[in-house]
Design a protein around this motif. Structure first.
Motif, PDB file in Angstrom:
ATOM      1  N   ASN A 234       0.719  -1.103   0.097  1.00 14.90           N
ATOM      2  CA  ASN A 234       0.053  -0.035  -0.075  1.00 14.90           C
ATOM      3  C   ASN A 234       0.730   1.247   0.147  1.00 14.90           C
ATOM      4  N   MET A 235       0.338   2.351   0.067  1.00 15.58           N
ATOM      5  CA  MET A 235       1.030   3.637  -0.044  1.00 15.58           C
ATOM      6  C   MET A 235       1.972   3.772   1.307  1.00 15.58           C
ATOM      7  N   ASN A 236       1.775   3.236   2.181  1.00 13.07           N
ATOM      8  CA  ASN A 236       2.761   3.272   3.390  1.00 13.07           C
ATOM      9  C   ASN A 236       3.888   2.331   3.438  1.00 13.07           C
ATOM     10  N   THR A 237       3.828   1.287   2.390  1.00 15.84           N
ATOM     11  CA  THR A 237       4.793   0.441   2.141  1.00 15.84           C
ATOM     12  C   THR A 237       6.335   1.059   1.458  1.00 15.84           C
ATOM     13  N   SER A 238       7.310   0.873   2.136  1.00 14.07           N
ATOM     14  CA  SER A 238       8.574   1.392   1.703  1.00 14.07           C
ATOM     15  C   SER A 238       9.018   0.756   0.318  1.00 14.07           C
ATOM     16  N   ILE A 239       9.415   1.665  -0.600  1.00 14.37           N
ATOM     17  CA  ILE A 239       9.432   1.242  -2.142  1.00 14.37           C
ATOM     18  C   ILE A 239      10.352   0.214  -2.439  1.00 14.37           C
ATOM     19  N   ASP A 240      11.254  -0.063  -1.284  1.00 13.46           N
ATOM     20  CA  ASP A 240      12.101  -1.133  -1.614  1.00 13.46           C
ATOM     21  C   ASP A 240      11.439  -2.517  -1.523  1.00 13.46           C
ATOM     22  N   ASN A 241      10.120  -2.738  -1.149  1.00 15.71           N
ATOM     23  CA  ASN A 241       9.381  -3.583  -1.033  1.00 15.71           C
ATOM     24  C   ASN A 241       8.597  -4.069  -2.500  1.00 15.71           C
ATOM     25  N   PHE A 242       8.620  -3.011  -3.144  1.00 11.95           N
ATOM     26  CA  PHE A 242       7.835  -3.179  -4.533  1.00 11.95           C
ATOM     27  C   PHE A 242       9.031  -3.907  -5.483  1.00 11.95           C
ATOM     28  N   ILE A 243       8.290  -4.570  -6.506  1.00 12.89           N
ATOM     29  CA  ILE A 243       9.064  -5.013  -7.589  1.00 12.89           C
ATOM     30  C   ILE A 243       8.429  -4.813  -8.954  1.00 12.89           C
ATOM     31  N   ILE A 244       9.214  -4.420  -9.981  1.00 10.53           N
ATOM     32  CA  ILE A 244       8.445  -4.175 -10.926  1.00 10.53           C
ATOM     33  C   ILE A 244       9.162  -4.919 -12.355  1.00 10.53           C
ATOM     34  N   ASP A 245       8.596  -5.690 -13.360  1.00 12.27           N
ATOM     35  CA  ASP A 245       8.931  -6.336 -14.435  1.00 12.27           C
ATOM     36  C   ASP A 245      10.101  -5.545 -15.220  1.00 12.27           C
ATOM     37  N   GLN A 246      11.052  -6.497 -15.193  1.00 15.22           N
ATOM     38  CA  GLN A 246      12.264  -5.831 -15.847  1.00 15.22           C
ATOM     39  C   GLN A 246      11.821  -5.196 -17.365  1.00 15.22           C
ATOM     40  N   LYS A 247      10.977  -6.019 -17.959  1.00 14.94           N
ATOM     41  CA  LYS A 247      10.385  -5.221 -19.501  1.00 14.94           C
ATOM     42  C   LYS A 247      10.087  -3.816 -19.228  1.00 14.94           C
TER      43      LYS A 247
END
Length: 755
Positions: A90-103
């Motif tokens: 969610n909005m309160n999660t630090s961004i290092d916990n997100f992962i985005i597809d390499q493409k």
């Protein structure tokens, strides 16, 4: 003959599919900023909420929260599985916990900024049409499954050869995704086709076990010609082409429709199968469903020997719409005499010896008893060798039949039943019988019975009130009106044997929904025509919210003005006594005449002069509003007689006053002009009227010639099209005194003529 509203059905074969696809698109601004923060922001320990606030000064983050949820749902953004203990993103999660597809990262670095919604699904059907020999993929069907207001339905069986390569289906699905951006987006691409068991089409060897069918309905019509040929047409040209190449299918449809039509009609009719006199009928028959039933038909006679089921006939909207009464003759339904179904009265009588009635299956009648007859008979359709019931129109449909002569020997049972129903208080059945007999001109057969029944309690009105209250419960206005008519005639008849007081007491016991009945009673009963009875009548009507003065009930206005002329007094009438504009105007005008006459006799000449114009205007206005009353000439004579003594005495006074004015005075000259003008008009009017009304005031003479002698042209000629001038002259002679100037003299010379 045309059979229309034919529903032709056939099956299309289809394969239910679920399209699995991915949609490539540009991100929204909110999605773009979120992705940019996750990819490039240096402070990975911060969350999106803080970064939006500190770096971009964005406090209202509702749209960003929604954008993040969409990115997560579409699996564009996922949880970084290398981080332990991470729950929901969610909005309160630090961004290092997100992962985005390499493409996607690479697309952003290139500056193309595209994302994809992976693994989206859309339900579709892959159809094969055996008639058009074509196939297509559809999200929703684009044809009718049933025809509105259909009359016949037939399903044709077409051999289904559904043998399609998987590759063909997959290619069709790719084209479908490409050509439907409104469903899939601009840059979607097909990933797979899933069957009902959630397996990929690529993994299935035999797809036939997944096939289903969906009906399509096409509206058609069949025309059968006199020579036996027929033509089948539909709303679909491609389907017409298909039928033209397969005449056996058209023949199959014809046979199916003919059989269903035959079965449907024979549930109601027993068609004439023997020879009938064709010369009495129009040679070209038609279908019963195509009959044009005119809206002015209100009576239907039905030959019961041709009827299988009378209830089915009555319920048939094509045959019985707008009909108030249906009479079954030649009936052997011994347990039936009269019935009420769907606001129609159904009457049954036995055999009637009449050639026209025996020839026809049913006949319609309008209010003038002009008949339109029809015969139901079998006709052979040669192509399929099937007999179907058709309708032949009777040629002599302009004939008028005297219905009373037809039925006078067939209603004894109905008459007996009528009397029994009255005694048993079955008023609805009794009045229904009366209503039917009235329609065929035989109400006299039961009128005496009903009259005698009502006469038993004529003074109290008990039997009438009981019947009326019962019928009101059924909201049957027609039957109540018949009852009112009978009692109306009865009250009028017995009035000669009752005193006035007794009659008013009797009438007070009766209520009527049709005001015409009570008005007719008061107009026709035998009572004294005096002012007391006129007041009693109008008081009675006023309580019923009926304006008797407006209707001039029993010549109320004639009797009122006659009473006034014989008792001319001031303020004789209470002008607000009745809620009636007619009464108020008459009472007001007569009061003015009475008041001004009284003041004249008291030699209060100034009052008379000051109020003469008011009286004159009031009289003229009153007459103008009374032109449509009966005995208008008597009304005018009464008003005239009320004014003659006034004018005689007032004219005498005015003549004496005129003699005191010197001839050189302007007043003298103007009065002389006005007097001469009135004398000239009266001389011309007197030539047009009888000697016995020569003394009638000029304002009334003018109305007499216009509206009693109906000679408005003569009045226009005499007055030269200007009625205001004679009123000006009368007001100069009899009205309020004025000081005149030389300019007034010039004006009146121009108006009245003279020097």
């Amino acid at each position: 003959m045309i059979f229309n509203k034919i529903e032709i059905l056939y099956d299309k074969v289809y394969l239910p599919l679920k399209i699995k696809y991915s949609e490539i698109r540009k991100p929204t601004f909110m999605e773009f900023l979120i992705l940019l923060i996750i990819i490039d922001h240096p402070s990975k320990e911060k969350n999106i909420k803080i970064i939006l606030k500190e770096d971009f000064n964005i406090s209202n983050q509702v749209l960003f929260e929604r954008a993040l949820r969409d990115l997560i749902n579409f699996k564009v953004v996922e949880v970084n599985k290398t981080k332990a203990g991470i729950g929901l993103l969610n909005m309160n999660t630090s961004i290092d916990n997100f992962i985005i597809d390499q493409k996607i990262k690479e697309e952003f670095k290139k500056g193309t900024y595209t994302i994809s919604h992976d693994n989206k699904f859309q339900d579709v059907k892959y159809f094969s049409d055996p008639v058009l020999n074509s196939s297509e993929i559809l999200k929703d069907i684009n044809w009718k499954k049933r025809i509105n207001e259909l009359k016949f339905s037939h399903k044709i069986e077409i051999e289904k050869n559904f043998s399609i390569e998987k590759g063909t289906i997959i290619n069709s699905a790719k084209d479908f995704v490409k050509n439907k951006p409104e469903i899939f987006g601009d840059d979607a691409f097909l990933k797979d086709l899933i069957l009902e068991d959630q397996e990929s089409i690529s993994d299935i060897n035999n797809i036939n076990r997944f096939l289903k069918t969906e009906s399509i309905a096409i509206e058609g019509w069949l025309e059968i010609f006199e020579n036996g040929a027929f033509k089948l047409k539909t709303e679909d040209k491609s389907f017409d082409d298909y039928l033209r190449k397969r005449p056996n299918i058209s023949l199959e449809i014809l046979k199916s429709v003919a059989i269903k039509y035959d079965e449907k009609i024979k549930k109601i009719f027993r068609p004439e199968s023997s020879n009938f006199n064709e010369n009495d009928f129009i040679s070209s028959p038609d279908l019963i469903s195509n009959l044009n039933i005119k809206t002015n038909y209100n009576l239907l006679l039905v030959n019961d020997q041709f009827i299988v089921n009378d209830n089915e006939f009555i319920k048939n909207k094509d045959l019985a719409k707008n009909i108030e009464i249906i009479i079954f003759y030649n009936s052997k339904r011994n347990n039936k005499i009269i019935n009420s179904i769907d606001n129609k009265l159904i009457f049954y009588v036995g055999y009637i010896e009449n050639l026209i009635l025996q020839q026809n299956t049913f006949m319609y009648f309008d209010s003038k008893n002009t008949l339109n007859g029809f015969l139901i008979a079998n006709k052979n359709i040669e192509n399929i060798d099937i007999n179907i019931p058709v309708v032949y129109s009777f040629k002599n449909n302009s004939n008028q039949i005297k219905l009373s002569n037809l039925f006078e020997n067939n209603i004894k049972e109905a008459v007996d039943t009528f009397e029994e129903c009255l005694l048993d208080s079955d008023y609805e059945t009794a009045m229904n019988i009366y209503f039917v007999l009235q329609r065929i001109g035989l109400e006299a057969e039961v009128s005496l019975t009903l009259t005698n029944y009502l006469a038993k309690t004529i003074d109290s009105g008990t039997n009438y009130s009981n019947m009326r209250d019962y019928l009101i419960k059924f909201e049957d206005r027609n039957l109540i009106l018949i009852l009112e008519k009978v009692v109306k005639d009865l009250i009028i008849k017995i009035s000669k044997d009752r005193t006035d007081d007794e009659l008013f007491e009797i009438i007070s016991n009766y209520k009527f929904i049709d005001s015409k009945n009570i008005l007719e009673i008061f107009n026709k009963i035998e009572i004294k025509d005096n002012i007391e009875n006129i007041y009693r009548i109008n008081n009675f009507l006023s309580k019923m919210s009926i304006d008797g003065w407006k209707f001039n009930i029993r010549n109320s206005l004639i009797i009122l003005t006659n009473y006034f002329k014989n008792n001319n007094r001031s303020e004789m009438f209470e002008e607000t006594k009745y809620n009636s504009d007619v009464w108020a105007q008459n009472a007001n005008t007569l009061n003015i005449i009475g008041r001004i006459t009284k003041e004249l006799y008291m030699s209060n000449y100034k009052f008379v002069e000051d109020n003469y114009k008011i009286m004159l205007d009031s009289i003229i206005d009153l007459i103008g509003n009374s032109l449509d009353i009966n005995n208008f000439e008597s009304y005018l004579i009464n008003l005239s007689d009320s004014l003659i003594d006034f004018y005689k005495n007032y004219y005498k006074y005015k003549s004496e006053q005129f003699a005191t004015i010197t001839e050189d005075m302007i007043e003298y000259k103007i009065q002389l002009l006005a007097g001469n003008y009135i004398n000239k008009i009266e001389d011309k009017l007197n030539d047009l009227i009888d000697k016995n009304i020569l003394n009638m005031p000029i304002e009334l003479k003018l109305e007499w010639i216009k509206n009693v002698k109906n000679d408005s042209k003569q009045v226009d000629k005499i007055l030269k099209g200007n009625e205001k001038n004679y009123r000006k002259a009368l007001n100069i002679i009899f009205g309020k005194k004025k000081e005149y100037s030389s300019s007034d003299l010039t004006k009146y010379i121009n108006i009245f003529g003279g020097k």
